[in-house]
Design a protein around this motif. Structure first.
Motif, PDB file in Angstrom:
ATOM      1  N   VAL A  83     -77.783 -31.350   1.701  1.00 56.99           N
ATOM      2  CA  VAL A  83     -77.933 -31.023   0.260  1.00 56.99           C
ATOM      3  C   VAL A  83     -79.394 -31.240  -0.073  1.00 56.99           C
ATOM      4  O   VAL A  83     -79.913 -30.377  -0.637  1.00 56.99           O
ATOM      5  N   GLN A  84     -79.843 -32.144   0.411  1.00 53.32           N
ATOM      6  CA  GLN A  84     -81.266 -32.632  -0.053  1.00 53.32           C
ATOM      7  C   GLN A  84     -82.354 -31.834   0.640  1.00 53.32           C
ATOM      8  O   GLN A  84     -83.333 -31.294   0.166  1.00 53.32           O
ATOM      9  N   ILE A  85     -82.078 -31.349   2.087  1.00 47.71           N
ATOM     10  CA  ILE A  85     -82.613 -30.402   2.611  1.00 47.71           C
ATOM     11  C   ILE A  85     -82.674 -28.977   1.920  1.00 47.71           C
ATOM     12  O   ILE A  85     -83.783 -28.428   1.493  1.00 47.71           O
ATOM     13  N   ARG A  86     -81.702 -28.656   1.397  1.00 49.75           N
ATOM     14  CA  ARG A  86     -81.474 -27.520   0.783  1.00 49.75           C
ATOM     15  C   ARG A  86     -82.239 -27.679  -0.602  1.00 49.75           C
ATOM     16  O   ARG A  86     -82.883 -26.559  -1.227  1.00 49.75           O
ATOM     17  N   LEU A  87     -82.166 -28.673  -1.163  1.00 43.25           N
ATOM     18  CA  LEU A  87     -82.997 -28.832  -2.647  1.00 43.25           C
ATOM     19  C   LEU A  87     -84.345 -28.745  -2.381  1.00 43.25           C
ATOM     20  O   LEU A  87     -85.266 -28.257  -3.197  1.00 43.25           O
ATOM     21  N   ASP A  88     -84.986 -29.407  -1.538  1.00 44.83           N
ATOM     22  CA  ASP A  88     -86.420 -29.346  -0.975  1.00 44.83           C
ATOM     23  C   ASP A  88     -86.846 -27.889  -0.560  1.00 44.83           C
ATOM     24  O   ASP A  88     -87.956 -27.476  -1.105  1.00 44.83           O
ATOM     25  N   SER A  89     -86.148 -27.291   0.042  1.00 44.75           N
ATOM     26  CA  SER A  89     -86.581 -25.850   0.164  1.00 44.75           C
ATOM     27  C   SER A  89     -86.519 -25.141  -1.074  1.00 44.75           C
ATOM     28  O   SER A  89     -87.374 -24.393  -1.517  1.00 44.75           O
ATOM     29  N   LEU A  90     -85.357 -25.319  -1.902  1.00 43.86           N
ATOM     30  CA  LEU A  90     -85.403 -24.581  -3.258  1.00 43.86           C
ATOM     31  C   LEU A  90     -86.907 -25.032  -4.094  1.00 43.86           C
ATOM     32  O   LEU A  90     -87.256 -24.235  -4.775  1.00 43.86           O
TER      33      LEU A  90
END
Length: 568
Positions: free
Chosen positions: A241-248
């Motif tokens: 989830v954190q990886i996807r938030l960083d990408s967003l």
């Protein structure tokens, strides 16, 4: 099993033969076990019992902050749409904003905590209403019909009208149609929550009562800054989830650098007691919970040590009985088991009595909490009561009491000399003096008792000193009046003008020396804060270097406030 049942029946007979000892022992254990049960029920309500939503462990707050640190930032509505529509880690993502409003009921007006929420707020939390419905997607848009969902507490205050659906309530001078009522104890994602809920589409009407609804081109101005709460999918880990938030965050920074540059997204567990966004507050609650349990544990320990001493004294009169049983073939283990069963029976009956004390105490504490004079009406899910976890804890306290109070006396009484006890028929006189409690047991009782008495004395002294302390000003000859122009539908500018005219009018009245304005009273906590930053220069680079040093509560006042309060 038959032997155990025989021990239980024999133990009941022995306890019935000494009603005075049994009664004192039961009261002693009931106090110790009851105190621990009450304290654990409070700890359970504050820290352990889940909030009244579906799978609360899957709910996390989604926040933004500067990459260099700083406080949590809330999201504009357009950013909420971006995060909701471009992230596959959440099964649901909701948004909300708390705000204080005035709810009118006949001639009575109350300040209540309200929440402007997205249409999927209640479905994300997984709690359906007990009456009516929740909000529709079209009610999230500006210009929609103003509707409201009541908490069970607000509905009860309105008279618990079964035909409340479709009726009007007045909030900040505006009429809203009631479409639903939530179940009792529901306060959202925390233990303290709003008293009423409104859809986000109502915000522009409530915040700009005198003006038109904002057009769609200024969408963020039609909505408040929002807190985002997402429900993570069961098959998704926190790291992904954190990886996807960083990408967003990177994508948003490229598309809108003026808004998202140098910002990062992150997830945190929702605060348990704090209604406002921020870090998880369990770390702040834990010391208080440990303190409560520590004090009650000392009470239980004193009760068990006292009861162990009573067992030894009472065992003096039973030494001849024990010697006869051992002489006819009863082994030491058999005697220890019999005495231990008697201790267990006392602990069980004492636990049941203590459970009754705990039920009464829990009701008193819950009544006291709900009757506290809060500055605003809020929904509370902090009802102190008994559930399966508390009952298991009470059973554990009974086990602890059995071991602490019964094991040592059983071992000492079973080590007696058979021949000497059979010859001695003088009751408690003579050679039985070594059974009288002494040494470490008595020292521990006295030490713990002295600690509790000293602590109680210090707390009482501090409380009395706090009550008698002077804040630096006096209320003698002063009148404090609280007004809220929003209840009449005034906007911010009109509210300020109305208050200024009121002060001018009061200043001309005979008998009034001076009058002032303040947004809050001294020593009253307010949500508003200012960040304090220390400004300086870097000695090497000769550049300005700012350093955040803390926060300060803010109180907005007018020029006559200090004179009105006699504060030089």
């Amino acid at each position: 099993m038959g032997t155990l049942w025989q021990d239980i029946r024999y133990g009941l007979r022995m306890l019935s033969k000494s009603p005075g000892f049994t009664g004192i022992a039961l009261i002693t254990l009931a106090i110790g076990i009851g105190a621990n049960t009450i304290m654990f029920s409070m700890v359970n309500a504050m820290l352990l019992r889940p909030v009244n939503v579906k799978n609360p462990n899957r709910l996390f707050g989604c926040y933004a902050r500067s990459k260099t640190g700083g406080s949590h930032r809330q999201f504009p509505y357009s950013a909420y749409l971006d995060v909701r529509d471009n992230n596959s880690s959440f099964s649901d993502l909701m948004a909300y904003r708390f705000q204080v409003a005035v709810l009118e009921q006949g001639e009575i007006s109350r300040r209540v905590l309200t929440a402007f929420v997205s249409s999927n707020y209640f479905s994300t939390l997984g709690v359906p209403p007990i009456r009516g419905r929740t909000f529709l997607p079209e009610e999230e848009r500006p210009g929609a019909e103003p509707v409201v969902v009541l908490s069970h507490q607000a509905w009860t205050r309105q008279g618990a009208d079964p035909d409340v659906l479709g009726k009007q309530v007045r909030v900040n001078g505006r009429f809203l149609r009631v479409v639903g009522v939530m179940p009792e104890g529901f306060t959202g994602a925390s233990l303290a929550g709003p008293d009423i809920w409104m859809p986000l589409g109502v915000y522009s009407l409530m915040s700009h009562p005198a003006g038109p609804v904002m057009p769609e081109s200024s969408i963020d101005e039609s909505y408040p800054p929002l807190v985002l709460v997402g429900r993570i999918k069961p098959d998704v880990s926190m790291s992904s989830v954190q990886i996807r938030l960083d990408s967003l965050a990177t994508h948003l920074a490229e598309s809108s650098p003026e808004r998202w540059k140098d910002l990062t997204f992150f997830l945190e567990r929702l605060p348990r007691a704090n209604m406002y966004p921020g870090p998880d507050d369990r770390g702040y609650l834990l010391p208080y919970c440990l303190f409560l349990m520590g004090v009650s544990a000392v009470v239980l320990l004193i009760a068990c040590l006292n009861l162990a001493s009573m067992y030894l004294v009472q065992g003096v009169s039973r030494r001849r009985e024990i010697a006869i049983r051992m002489a006819v073939g009863g082994g030491r283990a058999r005697i220890v088991r019999q005495l231990f069963v008697e201790s267990l029976l006392l602990a069980v009956f004492g636990g049941l009595l203590g459970l009754g004390f705990a039920c009464a105490g829990a009701k008193i504490i819950t009544t006291w909490i709900t009757a506290m004079p809060y500055p605003i009406e809020v929904g509370l899910g902090l009802a102190v009561g008994l559930d399966g976890r508390v009952l298991m804890a009470t059973l554990g306290f009974c086990g602890v009491a059995t071991v602490l109070s019964g094991l040592r006396p059983a071992l000492r009484l079973s080590r007696r000399s058979i021949l000497r006890d059979l010859k001695d028929s003088r009751g408690s006189a003579g050679q039985s003096h070594h059974l009288v409690p002494r040494g470490l047991s008595a020292s521990c009782q006295m030490a713990l008792s002295v600690v509790l008495v000293m602590a109680a004395g210090l707390f009482t002294h501090s409380a009395l000193k706090a009550v008698r302390s002077t804040p630096g000003y006096s209320f003698d000859g002063k009148l404090v009046v609280e007004v809220d122009p929003r209840a009449a539908g005034y906007d911010r500018t009109e509210s300020r003008q109305a208050c200024e005219r009121l002060i001018e009018h009061l200043g001309t009245m005979p008998g009034i020396k001076t009058a002032g304005l303040s947004t809050s009273m001294l020593f009253e906590l307010t949500p508003g804060q200012y960040m304090i930053t220390e400004c300086g220069r870097d000695s090497d680079a000769n550049e300005t270097a700012d350093r955040r040093v803390g926060f300060a509560l803010k109180h907005s006042i007018d020029g006559n406030y200090f004179a009105s309060m006699d504060l030089p």
